[in-house]
Design a protein around this motif. Structure first.
Motif, PDB file in Angstrom:
ATOM      1  N   ASN A   1       0.814  -1.216   0.000  1.00 13.62           N
ATOM      2  CA  ASN A   1       0.000   0.000   0.000  1.00 13.62           C
ATOM      3  C   ASN A   1       0.845   1.262   0.000  1.00 13.62           C
ATOM      4  O   ASN A   1       0.346   2.347  -0.312  1.00 13.62           O
ATOM      5  N   THR A   2       2.111   1.126   0.371  1.00 15.10           N
ATOM      6  CA  THR A   2       2.962   2.309   0.509  1.00 15.10           C
ATOM      7  C   THR A   2       4.197   2.302  -0.390  1.00 15.10           C
ATOM      8  O   THR A   2       4.752   3.361  -0.677  1.00 15.10           O
ATOM      9  N   ILE A   3       4.641   1.137  -0.837  1.00 13.63           N
ATOM     10  CA  ILE A   3       5.835   1.043  -1.688  1.00 13.63           C
ATOM     11  C   ILE A   3       5.395   0.781  -3.121  1.00 13.63           C
ATOM     12  O   ILE A   3       4.752  -0.242  -3.411  1.00 13.63           O
ATOM     13  N   ASP A   4       5.748   1.674  -4.013  1.00 16.84           N
ATOM     14  CA  ASP A   4       5.219   1.660  -5.370  1.00 16.84           C
ATOM     15  C   ASP A   4       5.581   0.385  -6.143  1.00 16.84           C
ATOM     16  O   ASP A   4       4.703  -0.238  -6.754  1.00 16.84           O
ATOM     17  N   TRP A   5       6.854  -0.012  -6.135  1.00 16.49           N
ATOM     18  CA  TRP A   5       7.262  -1.163  -6.938  1.00 16.49           C
ATOM     19  C   TRP A   5       6.673  -2.457  -6.398  1.00 16.49           C
ATOM     20  O   TRP A   5       6.355  -3.382  -7.174  1.00 16.49           O
ATOM     21  N   LEU A   6       6.458  -2.542  -5.084  1.00 16.30           N
ATOM     22  CA  LEU A   6       5.797  -3.714  -4.513  1.00 16.30           C
ATOM     23  C   LEU A   6       4.321  -3.765  -4.936  1.00 16.30           C
ATOM     24  O   LEU A   6       3.787  -4.832  -5.231  1.00 16.30           O
ATOM     25  N   CYS A   7       3.705  -2.606  -4.956  1.00 24.15           N
ATOM     26  CA  CYS A   7       2.312  -2.504  -5.402  1.00 24.15           C
ATOM     27  C   CYS A   7       2.160  -3.014  -6.833  1.00 24.15           C
ATOM     28  O   CYS A   7       1.286  -3.833  -7.125  1.00 24.15           O
ATOM     29  N   LYS A   8       3.007  -2.551  -7.722  1.00 21.88           N
ATOM     30  CA  LYS A   8       2.930  -2.937  -9.131  1.00 21.88           C
ATOM     31  C   LYS A   8       3.219  -4.438  -9.321  1.00 21.88           C
ATOM     32  O   LYS A   8       2.504  -5.128 -10.060  1.00 21.88           O
ATOM     33  N   THR A   9       4.274  -4.921  -8.658  1.00 25.37           N
ATOM     34  CA  THR A   9       4.671  -6.331  -8.814  1.00 25.37           C
ATOM     35  C   THR A   9       3.607  -7.269  -8.282  1.00 25.37           C
ATOM     36  O   THR A   9       3.272  -8.272  -8.912  1.00 25.37           O
ATOM     37  N   ARG A  10       3.057  -6.930  -7.127  1.00 28.40           N
ATOM     38  CA  ARG A  10       2.020  -7.769  -6.530  1.00 28.40           C
ATOM     39  C   ARG A  10       0.772  -7.813  -7.410  1.00 28.40           C
ATOM     40  O   ARG A  10       0.190  -8.868  -7.653  1.00 28.40           O
ATOM     41  N   ALA A  11       0.339  -6.648  -7.912  1.00 29.37           N
ATOM     42  CA  ALA A  11      -0.852  -6.585  -8.758  1.00 29.37           C
ATOM     43  C   ALA A  11      -0.651  -7.362 -10.055  1.00 29.37           C
ATOM     44  O   ALA A  11      -1.543  -8.088 -10.505  1.00 29.37           O
ATOM     45  N   PHE A  12       0.539  -7.225 -10.658  1.00 31.02           N
ATOM     46  CA  PHE A  12       0.823  -7.938 -11.901  1.00 31.02           C
ATOM     47  C   PHE A  12       0.808  -9.449 -11.669  1.00 31.02           C
ATOM     48  O   PHE A  12       0.200 -10.201 -12.450  1.00 31.02           O
ATOM     49  N   ALA A  13       1.470  -9.914 -10.607  1.00 27.01           N
ATOM     50  CA  ALA A  13       1.504 -11.350 -10.310  1.00 27.01           C
ATOM     51  C   ALA A  13       0.108 -11.887 -10.055  1.00 27.01           C
ATOM     52  O   ALA A  13      -0.240 -12.991 -10.504  1.00 27.01           O
ATOM     53  N   LEU A  14      -0.731 -11.113  -9.360  1.00 27.05           N
ATOM     54  CA  LEU A  14      -2.083 -11.546  -9.039  1.00 27.05           C
ATOM     55  C   LEU A  14      -2.945 -11.673 -10.293  1.00 27.05           C
ATOM     56  O   LEU A  14      -3.569 -12.707 -10.529  1.00 27.05           O
ATOM     57  N   PHE A  15      -2.978 -10.628 -11.121  1.00 23.37           N
ATOM     58  CA  PHE A  15      -3.823 -10.655 -12.314  1.00 23.37           C
ATOM     59  C   PHE A  15      -3.307 -11.666 -13.338  1.00 23.37           C
ATOM     60  O   PHE A  15      -4.097 -12.324 -14.018  1.00 23.37           O
TER      61      PHE A  15
END
Length: 333
Positions: free
Chosen positions: A85-99
């Motif tokens: 929720n606070t670290i941008d690259w973690l947000c992007k990586t997590r969302a990409f892996a999930l979808f």
């Protein structure tokens, strides 16, 4: 805003937090254990050489990836520990892996439905397409196309958002529109529609085969055939496995529709009404519905092993018993 509305908003928000905090843990535990057992059982030689079983195996890996990438952060968010929720690259990586995982799991299940239809066809050319080399091509193409479809997440998703259902979400309305529409249509509605159509066609083919067998048996009794068709025990065993795999697939498709279609409808509704002004109470209610339907999709990712164990008959359960005996000897001897 009245005190009644304020109290109602707080109640809906608390309910959403409780669902994320406790229901997520339950789904995570039974989903992770189930998918790991699925991967172990389906990777056994008897099953992994079957095209449909191979689709199930890779789909189970994708389901496990979806649970680990999606539910881990939701559990942590219930305790205010979610770094995505606070670290941008973690947000992007997590969302990409999930979808990516969700799309791969959904489309591989659709390909398994096509595989069962091809196997049930009378046309020899169609049945010849039911080969392992085609399965490998289908898996590779699915992963490649899913990657292309959701690589836009690295541009669209952003952390620390305050005007979105999640803090890690699409940063603009255009991004949300594209992502929500592609997820609802291409990850849920389209593959589910194809599964439904080809599932019905497979049932029709199986029904026609049974009718031909009944007619053939009647003709044999009347003496119109000189000799009955002799099938080996290996062919009978393979046919039993194919029928059982179709039943497992059919049950999974029905439950997938129940647990994933509500989120597809919610995504489409959210996309179409994104420009409308909403009251805080309406937002709180929609946030609860969003979280509830989202958690239901994780149930869909965690349930395959339990479906297979229940509907897979003696073939799937015997593999489980064999593995338990095998590893029990290693651990206790």
């Amino acid at each position: 805003m009245s005190s009644t509305d304020t109290s109602a908003i707080a109640s809906w928000n608390n309910l959403s937090d409780e669902f994320n905090r406790y229901f997520s843990i339950i789904i995570f535990l039974f989903g992770t254990i189930g998918n790991i057992l699925n991967i172990i059982v389906l990777s056994q030689r008897q099953l992994r050489t079957n095209p449909c079983s191979l689709f199930f195996l890779i789909s189970s890996i994708a389901n496990l990836s979806a649970i680990l990438s999606g539910l881990t952060t939701r559990m942590l968010s219930g305790w205010a520990l979610d770094l995505t929720n606070t670290i941008d690259w973690l947000c992007k990586t997590r969302a990409f892996a999930l979808f990516l995982s969700r799309n791969v799991a959904s489309w591989l299940l659709m390909l398994a439905t096509l595989d069962r239809w091809l196997l049930s066809c009378r046309n020899d050319h169609h049945r010849e397409m039911n080969a392992l080399k085609n399965v490998y091509c289908g898996i590779i193409m699915t992963i490649f196309l899913s990657t292309c479809l959701y690589c836009v997440i690295f541009y669209c998703y952003e952390a620390n958002l305050t005007d979105a259902p999640l803090e890690c979400y699409g940063k603009t309305l255009a991004c949300r529109f594209i992502n929500d529409l592609s997820y609802a249509c291409l990850t849920i509605l389209l593959p589910m529609s194809i599964m439904f159509i080809f599932g019905l066609m497979t049932i029709r083919n199986i029904h026609n085969v049974k009718k031909r067998i009944q007619v053939g048996s009647t003709n044999e009794k009347r003496g119109t055939r000189n000799s009955p068709v002799v099938r080996s025990s290996t062919q009978d065993k393979q046919k039993k496995l194919d029928c059982r795999l179709f039943f497992m697939l059919f049950i999974q498709i029905i439950l997938m529709c129940i647990f994933t279609l509500p989120q597809a409808v919610q995504k489409l509704y959210s996309t179409l009404t994104s420009a409308e002004n909403q009251t805080p109470l309406t937002k709180a209610i929609e946030n609860f519905v969003f979280n509830l339907f989202l958690l239901m999709t994780y149930v869909a990712h965690g349930m395959p092993f339990y479906i297979y164990a229940w509907s897979g008959g003696t073939i799937f359960r015997n593999e489980i018993k064999t593995l338990i005996k095998k590893y029990s000897k290693k651990w206790f001897n």
